[in-house]
Design an enzyme around this catalytic site. Sequence first.
Site, PDB file in Angstrom:
ATOM      1  N   HIS A   1      16.142  18.262  41.453  1.00 20.47           N
ATOM      2  CA  HIS A   1      14.798  18.787  41.671  1.00 20.47           C
ATOM      3  C   HIS A   1      14.873  20.242  42.118  1.00 20.47           C
ATOM      4  O   HIS A   1      15.907  20.721  42.584  1.00 20.47           O
ATOM      5  CB  HIS A   1      14.065  17.963  42.723  1.00 20.47           C
ATOM      6  CG  HIS A   1      14.777  17.924  44.034  1.00 20.47           C
ATOM      7  ND1 HIS A   1      14.782  18.971  44.931  1.00 20.47           N
ATOM      8  CD2 HIS A   1      15.561  16.967  44.599  1.00 20.47           C
ATOM      9  CE1 HIS A   1      15.504  18.663  45.986  1.00 20.47           C
ATOM     10  NE2 HIS A   1      16.009  17.452  45.816  1.00 20.47           N
TER      11      HIS A   1
ATOM     12  N   ASP B   1      20.826  16.139  44.153  1.00 17.13           N
ATOM     13  CA  ASP B   1      22.194  16.652  44.136  1.00 17.13           C
ATOM     14  C   ASP B   1      23.205  15.523  44.289  1.00 17.13           C
ATOM     15  O   ASP B   1      24.305  15.575  43.732  1.00 17.13           O
ATOM     16  CB  ASP B   1      22.400  17.721  45.203  1.00 17.13           C
ATOM     17  CG  ASP B   1      21.986  17.288  46.600  1.00 17.13           C
ATOM     18  OD1 ASP B   1      21.409  16.188  46.754  1.00 17.13           O
ATOM     19  OD2 ASP B   1      22.234  18.054  47.554  1.00 17.13           O
TER      20      ASP B   1
END
Length: 524
Positions: A97, A373
């Site tokens: 994101h 991540d």
Amino acid sequence: MKYSIGKQVNRHGNFIVKHKNLSEKDHISQYFTNFASKISITYKVMTDKRRRNYQFFKLLTAVIVMCGILEASGQTERSASFNEKYSLKQVVVLSRHNIRSPMSGPESALGRITPHEWFRWSSAPSELSLRGGVLETMMGQYFRKWLVSEGLMQENELPEEGAMRFYANSMQRTIATAQYFSSGMLPVANASIEHHYSVGTMDPVFSPVITRDDEAFRQTVMQEICNRFGNGSAAGIGEAMRAQYTLLEDVLDLRQSAACQQGDTCSFKTDDSVITLTMGKEPSLKGSLSLACKAVDALVLQYYEEPDDSKAAFGHDLSPQDWQTLSTIKDYYGDVLFTSPTLSTNLAHPLLKEILAELKNEQRRFSFLCGHDSNLGSVLGALGWDDYSLPLSIEKTPIGAKLVIEKWKGTDGQEYVAMNMVYQSTDQLRQMPLLSLDNPPVVYSMELKGLEANDDGLYRMKDFEQHFTERIEANDATASSIRSTTYGSNRSAAAVYNLQGQRLDNDTQNAGIYIKNGQKVVLK
């Protein structure tokens, strides 16, 4: 050379470009700063020494350039011979994101570990910021221009059903990232974003939770983590961050904070890391490394958003290398929890299956999977491709970064693959220049260890898929009975979940709203 200076391509035929707003000198300096850190030039963290070493880095760069050690790649944009031999057939993207506000508000522990006031965010904690939405839209626009130039889509594409897929974890920041990206890539298509649960609920495909409950698994994982990061023990994990902790304490002015004044935290300890591995939950780490990670996460995000360098650093004068040093704490925390071989193979299992299914879907031309991540880290860790260092970024996996898998069809009838990390440089994240084919994001070619590239830098698709399959089967062989349901093409599963993401048996479904095959179902 993995990274070339200027608007060029590497031997894989991919754009490797510099950011136009930086000078050639700045790019060379950045490149060799990263290079110098790799050859273990000691980075001191006391303020005066930090400045002297920064000047040394600049001097080293100048000497290297003057001596002619900087090797020009001599390559141009994708060659005519390459385009004659290959055509792009499919792209699968696993995206982190874009910029969000910190996971915790200033009234939490973050507010207690510094006397300074944190940046006032444009969004609620953990949600995509206004800047994040703009940056992601620009990235979508760049992908549109790139894919049009490769003949994979039209300028104002109205894709046929099933040709393109935008699938996000059911968190606000991931759904919003996918929405902004799709708006930039398909401005007239009104693309729908697929997510399977109520907003704020983790989708099992993107949730890096442990699905093993045997002691042998836990012991193997702990041994791998301790050997790789702690010199054989969990207590030693924090030792590698000693210098980074000192810099962080300085930037936060930790000793003047409420936490220190009240006797809680005046420094970050190097020997207090405690790792917990519990089936059905994400791996967790408690201790100073966890708190330091939260602080650095907030600082780095503040640096992206705050245009005033001094304000971003709470009045301190930090160099780009200082920011990279701070970010190492966050990157290290993620590596410890998500990239060890055995653990990452288990955590990434649902996403590996999802990606492989997309690659095998003959109807699909473009797939965009938006997560976190930890998803990129665990996937690359499972595949054994997590050892990399990106240029022009202070993070290992930059905010908004995209792992891009390209499927190419050769004139020899064979299918090939290239894999790149595509991301906006730190400067692009802060200054937000428009992206285009003339001013692209950074494209970093990933080395696929264990696979053999051809003369054009492409890997055989069947070898790539086989590697994925082996990593999936490595987990399947000993996985517990707990399974995470995935969605997409060629799925026969019809598992049913409530809106809280809990899987239900067919005989326990009462009247209400449920999720079945990714769709809302109302039972009366």
